[in-house]
Design a protein around this motif. Structure first.
Motif, PDB file in Angstrom:
ATOM      1  N   ALA A 372       0.843  -1.192   0.000  1.00 49.06           N
ATOM      2  CA  ALA A 372       0.000   0.000   0.000  1.00 49.06           C
ATOM      3  C   ALA A 372       0.878   1.243   0.000  1.00 49.06           C
ATOM      4  N   SER A 373       0.352   2.316  -0.524  1.00 45.89           N
ATOM      5  CA  SER A 373       1.081   3.581  -0.566  1.00 45.89           C
ATOM      6  C   SER A 373       1.487   4.014   0.836  1.00 45.89           C
ATOM      7  N   GLY A 374       2.691   4.545   0.957  1.00 44.58           N
ATOM      8  CA  GLY A 374       3.153   5.028   2.257  1.00 44.58           C
ATOM      9  C   GLY A 374       2.433   6.261   2.736  1.00 44.58           C
ATOM     10  N   ASP A 375       1.594   6.886   1.879  1.00 44.39           N
ATOM     11  CA  ASP A 375       0.780   8.029   2.282  1.00 44.39           C
ATOM     12  C   ASP A 375      -0.603   7.601   2.764  1.00 44.39           C
ATOM     13  N   CYS A 376      -0.842   6.296   2.859  1.00 45.19           N
ATOM     14  CA  CYS A 376      -2.165   5.778   3.199  1.00 45.19           C
ATOM     15  C   CYS A 376      -2.064   4.827   4.393  1.00 45.19           C
ATOM     16  N   GLN A 377      -3.174   4.724   5.122  1.00 44.80           N
ATOM     17  CA  GLN A 377      -3.277   3.763   6.213  1.00 44.80           C
ATOM     18  C   GLN A 377      -4.688   3.195   6.228  1.00 44.80           C
ATOM     19  N   PRO A 378      -4.863   1.998   6.810  1.00 45.50           N
ATOM     20  CA  PRO A 378      -6.199   1.402   6.861  1.00 45.50           C
ATOM     21  C   PRO A 378      -7.212   2.364   7.461  1.00 45.50           C
ATOM     22  N   TYR A 379      -8.396   2.398   6.853  1.00 47.34           N
ATOM     23  CA  TYR A 379      -9.419   3.359   7.266  1.00 47.34           C
ATOM     24  C   TYR A 379     -10.657   2.648   7.773  1.00 47.34           C
ATOM     25  N   THR A 380     -11.131   3.091   8.928  1.00 45.25           N
ATOM     26  CA  THR A 380     -12.428   2.648   9.429  1.00 45.25           C
ATOM     27  C   THR A 380     -13.325   3.852   9.702  1.00 45.25           C
ATOM     28  N   SER A 381     -12.751   4.910  10.308  1.00 42.91           N
ATOM     29  CA  SER A 381     -13.494   6.142  10.556  1.00 42.91           C
ATOM     30  C   SER A 381     -12.495   7.273  10.745  1.00 42.91           C
ATOM     31  N   ASP A 382     -12.973   8.495  10.606  1.00 40.16           N
ATOM     32  CA  ASP A 382     -12.092   9.651  10.807  1.00 40.16           C
ATOM     33  C   ASP A 382     -11.535   9.680  12.219  1.00 40.16           C
ATOM     34  N   GLU A 409      -1.343  24.384  -8.061  1.00 41.32           N
ATOM     35  CA  GLU A 409      -2.204  24.146  -9.209  1.00 41.32           C
ATOM     36  C   GLU A 409      -1.466  23.318 -10.260  1.00 41.32           C
ATOM     37  N   GLY A 410      -2.125  22.253 -10.738  1.00 40.58           N
ATOM     38  CA  GLY A 410      -1.568  21.404 -11.767  1.00 40.58           C
ATOM     39  C   GLY A 410      -0.781  20.216 -11.262  1.00 40.58           C
ATOM     40  N   MET A 411      -0.517  20.128  -9.974  1.00 40.39           N
ATOM     41  CA  MET A 411       0.275  19.021  -9.433  1.00 40.39           C
ATOM     42  C   MET A 411      -0.605  17.809  -9.151  1.00 40.39           C
ATOM     43  N   GLU A 412      -0.074  16.623  -9.476  1.00 41.72           N
ATOM     44  CA  GLU A 412      -0.776  15.362  -9.244  1.00 41.72           C
ATOM     45  C   GLU A 412      -0.158  14.632  -8.062  1.00 41.72           C
ATOM     46  N   ASN A 413      -1.001  14.070  -7.203  1.00 41.84           N
ATOM     47  CA  ASN A 413      -0.566  13.220  -6.099  1.00 41.84           C
ATOM     48  C   ASN A 413      -0.949  11.778  -6.405  1.00 41.84           C
ATOM     49  N   PRO A 414       0.003  10.905  -6.774  1.00 34.67           N
ATOM     50  CA  PRO A 414      -0.317   9.500  -7.054  1.00 34.67           C
ATOM     51  C   PRO A 414      -0.207   8.640  -5.805  1.00 34.67           C
ATOM     52  N   TYR A 415      -0.955   7.539  -5.780  1.00 32.10           N
ATOM     53  CA  TYR A 415      -0.939   6.588  -4.674  1.00 32.10           C
ATOM     54  C   TYR A 415      -0.823   5.190  -5.282  1.00 32.10           C
ATOM     55  N   GLU A 416       0.293   4.518  -5.063  1.00 29.46           N
ATOM     56  CA  GLU A 416       0.548   3.237  -5.717  1.00 29.46           C
ATOM     57  C   GLU A 416       0.202   2.067  -4.788  1.00 29.46           C
ATOM     58  N   PHE A 417      -0.547   1.131  -5.341  1.00 27.37           N
ATOM     59  CA  PHE A 417      -0.947  -0.075  -4.623  1.00 27.37           C
ATOM     60  C   PHE A 417      -0.598  -1.294  -5.477  1.00 27.37           C
TER      61      PHE A 417
END
Length: 509
Positions: A372-382, A409-417
């Motif tokens: 999973a992307s290092g910018d992400c973590q498992p989600y259940t609730s805020d 403006e114009g920048m993309e943030n990708p998330y690789e899985f």
């Protein structure tokens, strides 16, 4: 909002300064392989102050290897008015105290250098003004190097301030930041120093003659007025800050102000000078009646109530339109495929760092997220999503919440899985979405991740799904495409900037 751990770190600012300043000094004679540095301290009766000792090589090209090292701290010089609290715990040392000397031993790995944090507590009936020395002796490689630091018993001053404040302004406008302080102690404080800082999108724009703007620390103002016990004070004019013209309407930028006694500030500034250029305008003042009670040095042992967290709310009409892109991939049972959903800022405003789960990813049915992307973590609730201690990049979850870096403006943030296909079914779908208050276009806020099977003849057994970003299948075991980074790192510069590890922006200390 500053976390309590960050406040504790900032309260020890002078400690960090000592480390940096000492490490930058020229090397002494080559025959001495290392130097020893101890930090001077101000301590009040019935209160504790914290400091560091450390040793470092004099030759960075051929650093001294400390290996088996001993440390002796002689605290007899402060025993009349203060107590050295037992050091060593959590620092890798084994320490014993005999009479008025602490003896510590440790084994250091290659290129590691000794350091030790400790505290000193002023005795109850001790009279401010007394001074004494801590003496350090470090033995390594058959060489012993010594150093001293001075401990001064100071008057107890308790500067206090409001924990929170809020201001607002439109992009490109000037915003006035208030600051108040109260002397909550029993002794008149002979002046004070105010340090205020913020995001680089929120910069000091004043010209007060007793205020200096530091490249790394925001602005600090020195006041000579005396603060009487039990009395509150307000600066004579709000400190002006300029909001960057690209700030996003609806954004909340964070700033911090902190008050110091002049003696605490002088001790900190001695270790890491914050020169800055003073303004040429009028003098910023504190309205107070001067009253002198003592000439002893003064310290504020409880720095936890010296801080104000300032929320800067951006008004006006300058939104950021976030647009989501999904992904497609195909493969057979057991294949690991890579997908790369993303979110792009279509502007016109700059999107400030978003620490919450702004971007959400639902893993397609029949697949498992093996990476999973290092910018992400498992989600259940805020409520359960933790930007400070989350399980960043943890595989195996069905849904992920992701943070978004600072995005012009114009920048993309990708998330690789990397997804393992457990059961190939036509058009196996997952979802991607973004949510941002004030986003002017909800039609581009969602998309899909679609995984399709590959037939025996090589063709796909279904449609190509919604969104771009299709990738070739990666057969066999996981190839370690993107490792989870994990955690967030607080980076703070002098005086209080707290910037997370994940934020891709200019560093403002």
């Amino acid at each position: 909002m500053l976390k309590h751990s960050a406040r504790r770190w900032l309260a020890g600012l002078g400690v960090a300064g000592a480390f940096v300043a000492a490490s930058a000094t020229p090397a002494i004679a080559a025959e001495v392989p290392f130097k020893v540095v101890g930090q001077d301290m101000l301590v009040a009766p019935d209160s504790s102050a914290y400091a560091y000792f450390y040793a470092t090589s004099n030759d960075p090209e051929q650093p001294h290897q400390f290996g088996r090292t001993t440390l002796d701290i002689d605290f007899s010089g402060i025993s009349d008015f203060a107590v050295l609290d037992q050091p060593g715990e959590g620092w890798g040392w084994a320490c014993e105290t005999s009479q008025q000397v602490v003896h510590c031993e440790s084994e250091f790995a290659e290129d590691d250098e000794p350091s030790l944090g400790f505290s000193v507590t002023g005795k109850h009936n001790a009279k401010p003004g007394q001074k004494g020395q801590l003496k350090y002796a470090v033995t390594s490689g058959g060489r012993t190097v010594t150093a001293t630091s001075t401990v001064t018993l100071a008057e107890n001053i308790d500067l206090q301030t409001a924990p929170e404040a809020s201001v607002s302004g439109a992009p490109g406008s000037r915003v006035g930041a208030p600051a108040t302080v109260r002397n909550g102690g029993d002794t008149t404080s002979r002046g004070a120093v105010l340090l205020m800082n913020g995001d680089y999108l929120y910069q000091y724009a004043g010209n007060f003659s007793n205020c200096r703007e530091s490249e790394y620390a925001g602005v600090f103002c020195t006041f000579d007025e005396e603060l009487e016990p039990g009395r509150s004070y307000r600066i004579s004019a709000e400190l002006p800050f300029q909001l960057h013209e690209d700030t996003r309407t609806g954004a909340t930028l964070l700033s911090t102000s902190v008050w110091w006694t002049k003696d605490d500030w002088e001790l900190t500034n001695r270790d890491w000078p914050l020169d800055g250029k003073p303004g040429t305008g009028e003098k910023l003042r504190l309205v107070a009646e001067p009253k002198i009670r003592s000439q002893a040095q003064q310290t504020d042992p409880d720095k936890m109530n010296n801080y104000t967290d300032i929320s800067v709310k951006v008004t006006g009409d300058n939104p950021a339109d976030l647009s989501v892109k999904g992904a497609t991939a195909s493969g057979k049972n057991g294949d690991v495929v890579q997908v790369r959903p993303s979110v792009t800022n279509l502007g016109p405003a700059l999107l400030e760092y978003q620490g919450g789960p702004v971007f959400r990813v639902t893993i397609p049915e029949g697949t498992t997220a093996v990476e999973a992307s290092g910018d992400c973590q498992p989600y259940t609730s805020d409520d359960e999503w933790d930007q400070w201690n989350g399980n960043w990049g943890e595989p195996g979850a069905k849904e992920y919440g992701c943070q978004v870096t600072e995005t012009p403006e114009g920048m993309e943030n990708p998330y690789e899985f990397s997804l393992r296909i457990d059961k190939a079914v036509p058009d196996a779908s997952g979802a991607v979405s973004v949510r941002l208050a004030g986003d002017p276009n909800s039609k581009n806020d969602s998309g899909k991740i679609v995984i399709n099977p590959v037939n025996a003849g090589g063709g796909e057994g279904g449609g190509d799904g919604d969104g771009d970003g299709g990738t070739l299948p990666i057969t066999g075991e996981s190839t370690g495409l993107i490792a989870g980074i994990g955690g967030l790192l607080l980076v703070a510069g002098v005086g209080g900037y707290v910037v997370t590890k994940r934020r891709k922006t200019r560093f403002v200390a």
